[in-house]
Design a protein around this motif. Structure first.
Motif, PDB file in Angstrom:
ATOM      1  N   ASN A 213       0.854  -1.185   0.000  1.00 37.00           N
ATOM      2  CA  ASN A 213       0.000   0.000   0.000  1.00 37.00           C
ATOM      3  C   ASN A 213       0.893   1.239   0.000  1.00 37.00           C
ATOM      4  OD1 ASN A 213      -2.145   1.746   0.130  1.00 37.00           O
ATOM      5  ND2 ASN A 213      -2.447   1.492   2.355  1.00 37.00           N
ATOM      6  N   LEU A 214       1.070   1.873  -1.136  1.00 40.15           N
ATOM      7  CA  LEU A 214       1.898   3.065  -1.262  1.00 40.15           C
ATOM      8  C   LEU A 214       1.082   4.299  -0.919  1.00 40.15           C
ATOM      9  CD1 LEU A 214       4.598   4.298  -2.171  1.00 40.15           C
ATOM     10  CD2 LEU A 214       3.638   4.447  -4.484  1.00 40.15           C
ATOM     11  N   LEU A 215       1.504   5.014   0.150  1.00 39.99           N
ATOM     12  CA  LEU A 215       0.759   6.172   0.610  1.00 39.99           C
ATOM     13  C   LEU A 215       1.226   7.460  -0.040  1.00 39.99           C
ATOM     14  CD1 LEU A 215       0.578   5.324   4.424  1.00 39.99           C
ATOM     15  CD2 LEU A 215      -1.154   4.915   2.656  1.00 39.99           C
ATOM     16  N   THR A 216       2.511   7.650  -0.179  1.00 44.22           N
ATOM     17  CA  THR A 216       3.029   8.891  -0.758  1.00 44.22           C
ATOM     18  C   THR A 216       4.374   8.632  -1.417  1.00 44.22           C
ATOM     19  OG1 THR A 216       3.644  11.193  -0.299  1.00 44.22           O
ATOM     20  CG2 THR A 216       4.233   9.557   1.370  1.00 44.22           C
ATOM     21  N   THR A 217       4.736   9.500  -2.339  1.00 49.17           N
ATOM     22  CA  THR A 217       6.035   9.384  -3.019  1.00 49.17           C
ATOM     23  C   THR A 217       6.621  10.774  -3.203  1.00 49.17           C
ATOM     24  OG1 THR A 217       7.173   8.652  -5.019  1.00 49.17           O
ATOM     25  CG2 THR A 217       4.942   9.447  -5.292  1.00 49.17           C
ATOM     26  N   GLU A 218       7.944  10.914  -3.076  1.00 48.13           N
ATOM     27  CA  GLU A 218       8.590  12.220  -3.159  1.00 48.13           C
ATOM     28  C   GLU A 218      10.027  12.051  -3.617  1.00 48.13           C
ATOM     29  OE1 GLU A 218       9.489  16.130  -0.302  1.00 48.13           O
ATOM     30  OE2 GLU A 218       8.576  14.303   0.506  1.00 48.13           O
ATOM     31  N   ASP A 219      10.462  12.877  -4.579  1.00 43.42           N
ATOM     32  CA  ASP A 219      11.842  12.885  -5.050  1.00 43.42           C
ATOM     33  C   ASP A 219      12.534  14.123  -4.517  1.00 43.42           C
ATOM     34  OD1 ASP A 219      11.472  10.579  -6.491  1.00 43.42           O
ATOM     35  OD2 ASP A 219      10.839  11.647  -8.301  1.00 43.42           O
ATOM     36  N   ILE A 220      13.710  13.954  -3.902  1.00 43.57           N
ATOM     37  CA  ILE A 220      14.474  15.078  -3.352  1.00 43.57           C
ATOM     38  C   ILE A 220      15.799  15.163  -4.079  1.00 43.57           C
ATOM     39  CG2 ILE A 220      15.566  16.059  -1.297  1.00 43.57           C
ATOM     40  CD1 ILE A 220      13.523  14.575   0.380  1.00 43.57           C
ATOM     41  N   TYR A 221      16.046  16.279  -4.760  1.00 44.23           N
ATOM     42  CA  TYR A 221      17.317  16.486  -5.478  1.00 44.23           C
ATOM     43  C   TYR A 221      18.307  17.174  -4.546  1.00 44.23           C
ATOM     44  CZ  TYR A 221      20.694  18.253  -8.838  1.00 44.23           C
ATOM     45  OH  TYR A 221      21.854  18.540  -9.516  1.00 44.23           O
ATOM     46  N   MET A 222      19.436  16.570  -4.343  1.00 44.34           N
ATOM     47  CA  MET A 222      20.440  17.124  -3.429  1.00 44.34           C
ATOM     48  C   MET A 222      21.454  17.980  -4.192  1.00 44.34           C
ATOM     49  SD  MET A 222      19.587  16.086  -0.402  1.00 44.34           S
ATOM     50  CE  MET A 222      21.086  16.251   0.558  1.00 44.34           C
ATOM     51  N   TYR A 223      22.348  17.359  -4.931  1.00 47.09           N
ATOM     52  CA  TYR A 223      23.387  18.090  -5.667  1.00 47.09           C
ATOM     53  C   TYR A 223      24.061  17.117  -6.635  1.00 47.09           C
ATOM     54  CZ  TYR A 223      26.177  15.779  -2.071  1.00 47.09           C
ATOM     55  OH  TYR A 223      26.730  14.855  -1.238  1.00 47.09           O
ATOM     56  N   SER A 224      24.904  17.648  -7.485  1.00 46.50           N
ATOM     57  CA  SER A 224      25.676  16.817  -8.420  1.00 46.50           C
ATOM     58  C   SER A 224      27.120  17.283  -8.431  1.00 46.50           C
ATOM     59  CB  SER A 224      25.075  16.889  -9.837  1.00 46.50           C
ATOM     60  OG  SER A 224      25.154  18.212 -10.327  1.00 46.50           O
TER      61      SER A 224
END
Length: 259
Positions: A213-224
């Motif tokens: 059961n997937l409740l939420t999803t989020e992508d966090i970009y840090m740095y390169s």
């Protein structure tokens, strides 16, 4: 005329350094003064051992400069005018200090022993690293050792050494393709023989909906972070011991390069 004058001057200096005017030209002519007297004496002994064992002349000549002459032409002239009394052939390693050039020249007899660029590189790949480190004694002794190995190979096999034949790239590629295809066929056969496994079209078919059961999803970009490394070009390898120039003709063999 300048070329002939320089050659005759060098040969005259060789003769003056010999015990008498009739003595043979010494195997070591260190005109650039790169060796100590003790090193020169030791190197002459090493070269003389190979010369007596195989009946060849094996010279080492260092010069500060040869002007605008080619090292190969200069080395060939050394053999023609000085190092030419070996009953089974003659060979000279020339080092030109100001140009940081080396050249191994042979006469017609040893051309069959030191075969092509590959024969020269058999020696140069071993001694050029010493030249680059300014370890001149190490370079000359390694040259003598490798030349001795080529002479020994010729004496034992009746032909000059040549590198082992490499497998063509297309043969390697064909073998890899055949191997991959064979693996895929064998894997497919194994899968088809299993009764409890069937391939599905969509990834969702493998998901147990009752336990996930997937409740939420989020992508966090840090740095390169980007790192750039210079790629060596072919010109960077000119001093690796490879033959990059040659004055070989009907009467001379050999080749040379930089260090």
């Amino acid at each position: 005329m300048k070329k002939l004058f320089l050659i005759f001057t060098l040969v005259a200096a060789m003769l003056l350094s010999a015990a008498t005017a009739l003595a043979a030209i010494p195997s070591v002519m260190d005109d650039a003064k790169l060796l100590t007297p003790a090193q020169r004496s030791k190197l002459e002994q090493t070269l003389n051992q190979y010369e007596q064992q195989y009946g060849v002349r094996m010279g080492v000549v260092t010069v500060t400069s040869i002007g605008d002459q080619k090292p190969g032409d200069f080395a060939n002239a050394l053999i023609d005018k000085g190092y030419n009394d070996g009953p089974k052939g003659n060979m000279v390693l020339l080092q030109v200090v100001d140009k940081r050039k080396w050249y191994v020249a042979t006469d017609k007899k040893l051309k069959a022993v030191v075969v092509g660029d590959e024969g020269v590189e058999y020696m140069s790949k071993a001694f050029v690293p010493y030249l680059k480190d300014n370890n001149y004694m190490g370079a000359y002794e390694t040259y003598a050792k490798k030349a001795g190995e080529l002479l020994a190979y010729y004496q034992e096999n009746g032909k000059g050494w040549e590198p082992p034949m490499e497998i063509p790239w297309y043969a390697v590629l064909a073998a890899l393709v055949c191997g991959v295809m064979g693996y895929k066929v064998y894997r497919s056969m194994l899968i088809d023989s299993m009764s409890n496994l069937r391939a599905q079209v969509e990834a969702d078919a493998y998901l147990n909906q009752e336990s996930f059961n997937l409740l939420t999803t989020e992508d966090i970009y840090m740095y390169s972070n980007t790192t750039v490394t210079k790629r060596a070009s072919s010109s960077d390898d000119d001093d690796s011991g490879s033959v990059t120039e040659s004055s070989s003709d009907d009467d001379h063999g050999g080749g040379g390069g930089g260090y």
